[in-house]
Design a protein around this motif. Structure first.
Motif, short mmCIF file in Angstrom:
data_model
loop_
_atom_site.label_atom_id
_atom_site.label_comp_id
_atom_site.label_asym_id
_atom_site.label_seq_id
_atom_site.Cartn_x
_atom_site.Cartn_y
_atom_site.Cartn_z
N ALA A 1 -37.99 -86.64 54.30
CA ALA A 1 -38.46 -87.41 52.98
C ALA A 1 -40.20 -87.41 52.97
O ALA A 1 -40.80 -88.30 52.16
CB ALA A 1 -38.08 -88.82 53.36
N VAL A 2 -40.84 -86.49 53.93
CA VAL A 2 -42.35 -86.68 53.83
C VAL A 2 -42.99 -85.63 52.71
O VAL A 2 -42.57 -84.52 52.96
CB VAL A 2 -42.67 -86.52 55.15
N LEU B 1 -42.38 -93.12 40.30
CA LEU B 1 -41.20 -92.36 40.10
C LEU B 1 -39.93 -92.92 41.04
O LEU B 1 -39.03 -93.13 40.49
CB LEU B 1 -41.24 -91.13 40.28
N ALA B 2 -40.26 -93.46 42.03
CA ALA B 2 -39.24 -93.81 43.01
C ALA B 2 -39.00 -95.33 42.47
O ALA B 2 -37.78 -95.57 42.34
CB ALA B 2 -39.63 -93.82 44.61
N GLU B 3 -39.87 -95.98 42.28
CA GLU B 3 -39.84 -97.60 41.69
C GLU B 3 -38.86 -97.49 40.41
O GLU B 3 -38.07 -98.50 40.15
CB GLU B 3 -41.18 -97.99 41.43
N GLU C 1 -50.23 -86.95 53.39
CA GLU C 1 -48.88 -86.69 53.76
C GLU C 1 -47.95 -88.01 53.97
O GLU C 1 -49.10 -89.04 54.35
CB GLU C 1 -48.60 -86.04 55.18
N GLY C 2 -47.05 -88.16 53.38
CA GLY C 2 -46.28 -89.43 53.41
C GLY C 2 -45.08 -89.38 52.64
O GLY C 2 -44.69 -88.46 51.82
N THR C 3 -44.30 -90.57 52.70
CA THR C 3 -43.27 -90.82 52.02
C THR C 3 -43.55 -91.69 50.44
O THR C 3 -44.98 -91.95 50.35
CB THR C 3 -42.09 -91.60 52.56
N ALA C 4 -42.83 -91.79 49.54
CA ALA C 4 -43.20 -92.38 48.29
C ALA C 4 -43.73 -93.83 48.67
O ALA C 4 -44.66 -94.07 48.12
CB ALA C 4 -41.98 -92.41 47.36
N ALA D 1 -38.45 -84.32 49.01
CA ALA D 1 -39.66 -84.19 49.78
C ALA D 1 -40.17 -82.85 49.03
O ALA D 1 -39.40 -81.79 49.03
CB ALA D 1 -39.47 -84.07 51.12
N LEU D 2 -41.50 -82.94 48.87
CA LEU D 2 -42.30 -81.97 48.07
C LEU D 2 -43.22 -81.31 49.00
O LEU D 2 -43.84 -82.16 49.58
CB LEU D 2 -42.62 -82.44 46.75
#
Ligand code: ADP
Ligand code: MG
Length: 368
Positions: free
Chosen positions: A46-47, A85-87, A60-63, A94-95
Motif C-alpha cells: 500500500a506504500v 482520490l482515496a477520500e 514514500e507513504g500510504t494515501a 500502490a504506485l
C-alpha cells in the motif's frame, strides 16, 4: 494494462479572464506544450513511492500519510492527490511514480496543477480505467482538494480545470458560476500566429499576501453591493462604490468577465484585431485597477507590442510570473530577441521563452 506506462499533464496559460475564477466569473485558459511526465509502475502493498527530477527528496507513504497537515513541501501537491482520490472513494493501487517536468516551477504556468494532474491520471488509469469526461471532472476536484487542503494554498480552480480538461487547438471557457466548460477553437496556424509565453523569472510576492488581499477586497466589494459574488455586479453598480480601492478592484473583475465573453466571440470569428484590443485593455486593468502587474511584466508587454505583437498581456495571478504575446509567426524570433535585449538593458536576468500552442490536457502517453 502493462505494468509500466507513462502519463503526461500540461502547464497552462490563461488567454484572458484574470482574477475572475474566485469571483464566480469566466476565464479562458489553454494548455501549453510544456508538461509534467510521470513514469508509472505498480508496486506491491500500500506504500506509494514518488520521485521528482526537480526535487532532492523522494516521498514514500500510504494515501493516509498524505492527509492534510501530515506532509510538507512538494509531496503535499503530489501525494495530496492520492489522499484526495482515496477520500473520494477511488481504489488506487500502490504506485511508483517518477516525475519530471518542463513546466518551470513558480512561473505562473501552473507547474503545481500539472504535477497534480499527472499524479491523478496515473492513479486512476493504473487499474485500466478509461479517462472519460465524468472521470476527468472527478480528477479536477481531487487536484483542487490536494492544493487547497493538503498544500493549504487558496486556489480558484482555474489551473486544475484547465490542465485536466483542455483539448489541443482549443481554449477552455470556464464558467465558475455554474462550473460549466466549453471548448473554444483557437486556430493560430490558420492565422499565421504564434502564441509566445515569456517567463519573467521574477516573483515579487514572496508571502503570497497579494493574492489573499485581492480575494478579500473582491469579497468585501460584493458584500457592499449586496451580491453573492462580483459575477452579478454591473458596471453601473460598481461605479457607485465609495471606497476607491474596492471600486477599482471590482471594476477590473466586472470588466474582465465581459472581456472574456467578447474574446470568445472574437476568437470564433477569427477577429484578431479585437483580441488584441481586449488583451491590451485587460493588461491595463490588471496594472492600474487591480494592481497586480509589475515592471518586468509591463516591459514584456510593451516590448512585444512595439516589435509587432498583435496582442500581449500579463497572464496568471501577477506580481511576476509570465506574460503572453500573440505574434505573426515570422516576427516571433524578433519579439523574443527584443524582450531579451530590453531585460539585459535594465540589468534583469534573461527571461524564459516557451511555446504557447494550445495543447491537449492530461492523458496517458500512447505507448509506442
Ligand atoms: P506554479 O505557478 O508553477 O504552479 P506554484 O507555487 O503554484 O507555482 O507551485 C510550485 C510548486 O509545485 C513547487 O514549489 C513544488 O513544490 C511543486 N512542483 C511543481 N512541479 C513540480 C515537479 N515537477 N516536481 C516536484 N514538485 C513540483
Ligand atoms: Mg500553481
Amino acid at each position: 494494462m502493462e505494468r509500466t506506462f507513462e502519463v503526461r499533464a500540461p502547464g497552462r496559460v490563461n488567454l484572458i479572464g484574470e482574477h475572475t475564477d474566485y469571483n464566480g466569473g469566466l476565464c479562458l485558459p489553454v494548455a501549453i506544450p510544456a508538461a509534467t511526465t510521470a513514469r508509472v509502475s505498480l508496486r506491491d502493498g500500500a506504500v506509494h513511492r514518488l520521485v521528482s527530477a526537480q526535487q532532492d527528496e523522494p516521498w514514500e507513504g500510504t494515501a493516509q500519510d498524505a492527509a492534510p497537515g501530515a506532509v510538507r513541501g512538494w509531496a503535499a501537491y503530489a501525494a495530496g492527490v492520492l489522499w484526495a482520490l482515496a477520500e473520494a472513494g477511488h481504489d488506487v493501487p500502490a504506485l511508483d511514480l517518477r516525475l519530471d517536468s518542463t513546466v518551470p516551477l513558480g512561473a505562473g504556468l501552473s507547474s503545481s496543477a500539472s504535477l497534480e494532474a499527472a499524479v491523478a491520471v496515473a492513479a486512476v488509469t493504473a487499474t485500466g480505467r478509461q479517462l472519460d469526461d465524468a472521470l476527468r471532472v472527478e480528477l479536477v476536484a481531487a487536484c483542487r482538494r490536494a492544493e487547497t487542503e493538503v498544500v493549504g494554498a487558496p486556489t480558484g480552480g482555474l489551473d486544475q480545470t484547465a490542465v485536466v480538461l483542455a483539448q489541443a487547438g482549443h481554449a477552455l471557457l470556464i464558467d465558475f458560476d455554474d462550473g460549466s466548460t466549453e471548448q473554444v477553437p483557437v486556430d493560430l496556424a490558420a492565422a499565421g500566429l504564434t502564441l509566445l509565453v515569456v517567463d519573467t523569472r521574477v516573483s515579487h510576492d514572496l508571502t503570497d499576501g497579494g493574492y489573499g488581499s485581492r480575494r478579500e477586497e473582491c469579497e468585501e466589494a460584493a458584500r457592499r453591493l449586496g451580491v453573492p459574488s462580483l459575477r452579478s455586479a454591473t458596471p453601473g453598480s460598481v461605479a457607485g462604490l465609495d471606497d476607491d480601492v474596492l471600486r477599482r478592484r471590482a471594476t477590473h473583475v466586472v470588466g474582465e468577465i465581459a472581456r472574456v465573453e467578447e474574446a470568445v466571440d472574437a476568437l470564433r470569428a477569427g477577429d484578431w484585431a479585437t483580441v488584441g484590443r481586449l488583451f491590451t485593455t485587460s493588461h491595463a486593468s490588471l496594472r492600474d485597477d487591480f494592481e497586480v502587474s509589475c515592471a518586468e511584466l509591463d516591459l514584456v508587454v510593451d516590448t512585444a507590442l512595439q516589435v509587432g505583437a498583435l496582442a500581449a498581456r500579463m497572464t496568471g495571478g501577477g506580481f511576476g510570473g509570465s506574460a503572453i504575446a500573440l505574434v505573426p509567426a515570422e516576427r516571433a524570433d524578433a519579439v523574443r530577441r527584443a524582450v531579451d535585449t530590453a531585460f539585459a538593458d535594465r540589468g534583469l536576468a534573461t527571461p524564459g521563452h516557451l511555446d504557447g500552442t494550445p495543447s491537449a490536457g492530461a492523458a496517458l502517453t500512447p505507448s509506442r
